[in-house]
Design an enzyme around this catalytic site. Sequence first.
Site, PDB file in Angstrom:
ATOM      1  N   HIS A 281       0.847  -1.192   0.000  1.00 44.62           N
ATOM      2  CA  HIS A 281       0.000   0.000   0.000  1.00 44.62           C
ATOM      3  C   HIS A 281       0.880   1.238   0.000  1.00 44.62           C
ATOM      4  CE1 HIS A 281      -3.174  -2.795   1.693  1.00 44.62           C
ATOM      5  NE2 HIS A 281      -3.594  -2.398   0.522  1.00 44.62           N
ATOM      6  N   HIS A 316       0.199 -10.169   1.295  1.00 42.26           N
ATOM      7  CA  HIS A 316      -1.076 -10.326   2.004  1.00 42.26           C
ATOM      8  C   HIS A 316      -1.710 -11.700   1.770  1.00 42.26           C
ATOM      9  CE1 HIS A 316      -0.625  -6.096   0.740  1.00 42.26           C
ATOM     10  NE2 HIS A 316      -1.131  -5.808   1.918  1.00 42.26           N
ATOM     11  N   HIS A 366     -10.044  -5.685   3.847  1.00 43.19           N
ATOM     12  CA  HIS A 366      -8.575  -5.645   3.708  1.00 43.19           C
ATOM     13  C   HIS A 366      -8.119  -6.890   2.944  1.00 43.19           C
ATOM     14  CE1 HIS A 366      -4.329  -5.917   4.840  1.00 43.19           C
ATOM     15  NE2 HIS A 366      -4.399  -4.600   4.952  1.00 43.19           N
ATOM     16  N   GLU A 368      -5.649  -8.856   3.180  1.00 42.13           N
ATOM     17  CA  GLU A 368      -5.265 -10.050   3.958  1.00 42.13           C
ATOM     18  C   GLU A 368      -6.506 -10.752   4.509  1.00 42.13           C
ATOM     19  OE1 GLU A 368      -2.258  -9.569   7.123  1.00 42.13           O
ATOM     20  OE2 GLU A 368      -3.344 -11.164   8.166  1.00 42.13           O
ATOM     21  N   THR A 406      -2.718 -10.142  10.705  1.00 40.65           N
ATOM     22  CA  THR A 406      -1.358 -10.023  11.269  1.00 40.65           C
ATOM     23  C   THR A 406      -1.037  -8.624  11.783  1.00 40.65           C
ATOM     24  OG1 THR A 406      -0.567  -9.666   9.033  1.00 40.65           O
ATOM     25  CG2 THR A 406      -0.208 -11.859   9.965  1.00 40.65           C
ATOM     26  N   ASN A 464      -2.214  -1.055   8.783  1.00 43.18           N
ATOM     27  CA  ASN A 464      -1.324  -1.093   9.955  1.00 43.18           C
ATOM     28  C   ASN A 464      -0.822   0.309  10.286  1.00 43.18           C
ATOM     29  OD1 ASN A 464       1.857  -0.998   9.462  1.00 43.18           O
ATOM     30  ND2 ASN A 464       0.919  -1.840   7.628  1.00 43.18           N
TER      31      ASN A 464
END
Length: 524
Positions: A281, A316, A366, A368, A406, A464
């Site tokens: 990202h 991801h 997202h 992931e 994560t 994150n």
Amino acid sequence: MAQCFNIAIDGPAGAGKSTIAKKVAAELGSVYVDTGAMYRAMALYLHRKGLDPREAENNPKGFEEKVTALCREPEISIEYRDGVQVVLLNGENVNPLLRTQEVSDMASRSSQVGPLRKRLVELQQKLAKTTSVVMDGRDIGTVVLPDADVKVYLTADAKVRARRRYLENLAAKKSGRDLSPEDLDLAAIEKDVRERDDRDMNRKESPLRQAEDAVLVDSSDMTIDQVVEAILNLAAQKKGRPQVITARTAGFCFGVEKAVAAVYEEAAKGGDIVTFGPIIHNEAVVDDLKAKGVGVIEKKEEIPAHAGGTIVIRSHGVPRDLYEELAHSGARIVDTTCTFVKRIHEIVWKASEEGRHIVIIGNHGHAETLGTMGWSSSPVTVIETREEAEQFSEDLSTPITVVAQTTFHSDKFEELVAILQKKGYNTQVNNTICNATHERQLEARKLAKRADVMIVIGGKGSSNTARLYEICKAECEQTCFVQKAEDLHLHLTGTEKLIGITAGASTPKNIIEEVQKDVRRTDF
Ligand code: DC
């Protein structure tokens, strides 16, 4: 003429002085003066004149007399070419000849002779009178620049220093430099380091020692960037500016580093190459890769067009059926799925096959989370907020397996799990927040608590980084989120003591460095 601001860095051989001094000088716009190189140039001259360094032990008086006579002969001067210090010995650029074991040995011995030191010290003092310098050596804080604005005594464990020199020599050898076998013998280098320490510290003339007003920096467990930052902060303090501290955990995590490196490696090979979704990202990195011919595909329907090319799965990860589809697409697949994410896929797959309900604590939508959802063969619920955890209702007889994205917020994960457990479900909880994320969050919170201003750097879509922002904002009212240096509009009052910087796992180092530079240069 503006007043000179001088920094003296002393320390034993191999402590990283020259690398660090160069970087500090570049940051401050000062001139870097490597005094060791001057002693080395003089040593090269003595060597060329046939002086044998062993004479220093066999016939110390004779050695001293010869050095005293010979050191008056050569013209040693310093020039800067493209910002690099060039040492001229009678007009000859001797830079490439100064780092051999022979020259090091001769320099260490001949630098003990008073008249030789006197000649070089005068030259060094002259340099620092007219320009702001960062000067490194053995006697800078004690003899050459006793009034320096900042004095640092930079040291490191002898074993660490020997290893650093060995690795440096190894790299030099690989790039074609001619080195002796001793230059590549770690035990011999360590012995030499210890002997040179002994000579530098116990000689009569200007022995190496920490000036009373010097700050001791032990770089054994520090990176170059951390030492540079520590010295820049000493300079900032002296100038009445705020300190700028960057979290050690800021920037690329191991998984992202690996994924990005893999795509650059593929790009260098050429041909048709695409990533399934943007590799990270971060617009700057994606744009750079685009310029190198790496495209991005987002949908399954786009796969067949690249059957003859290379498709990269990003860190991801992707749903199980997509892995299978890609494997049979005819394209060469480069799978950079983070190992921590792979572990989550395995947990989810196994638990769902046992009929357990899967709860993913993570962000809706997202990449992931979407990938992880696609590894469950039984119903899945994504929970992101406290309300969603409270509203969660499943048959109490259905066992539940909980995993985390994560990069989820660790405290929030605990809070949401507690809500689910209170409801009496049979839950098997897997805290799959990766350690790097956890540590990054802990460090961000600690730094934000101390900081007057906190800067969080990361891409718009990076969850994150968004979490880091939340954590920092809770501790430091003046927290700003920027994608790159140009987004930063700091308004400093002059009362700030500490500005903290952290960055998400997908923020490249060069962007962090640009922000650091801008912050250090911001006027009040
Ligand atoms: O920092 P260096 O290893 O390049 O230095 C080469 C030698 O010169 C070293 O043995 C110590 C000596 N030296 C010195 O006596 N005084 C200085 N200011 C710098 C170097």
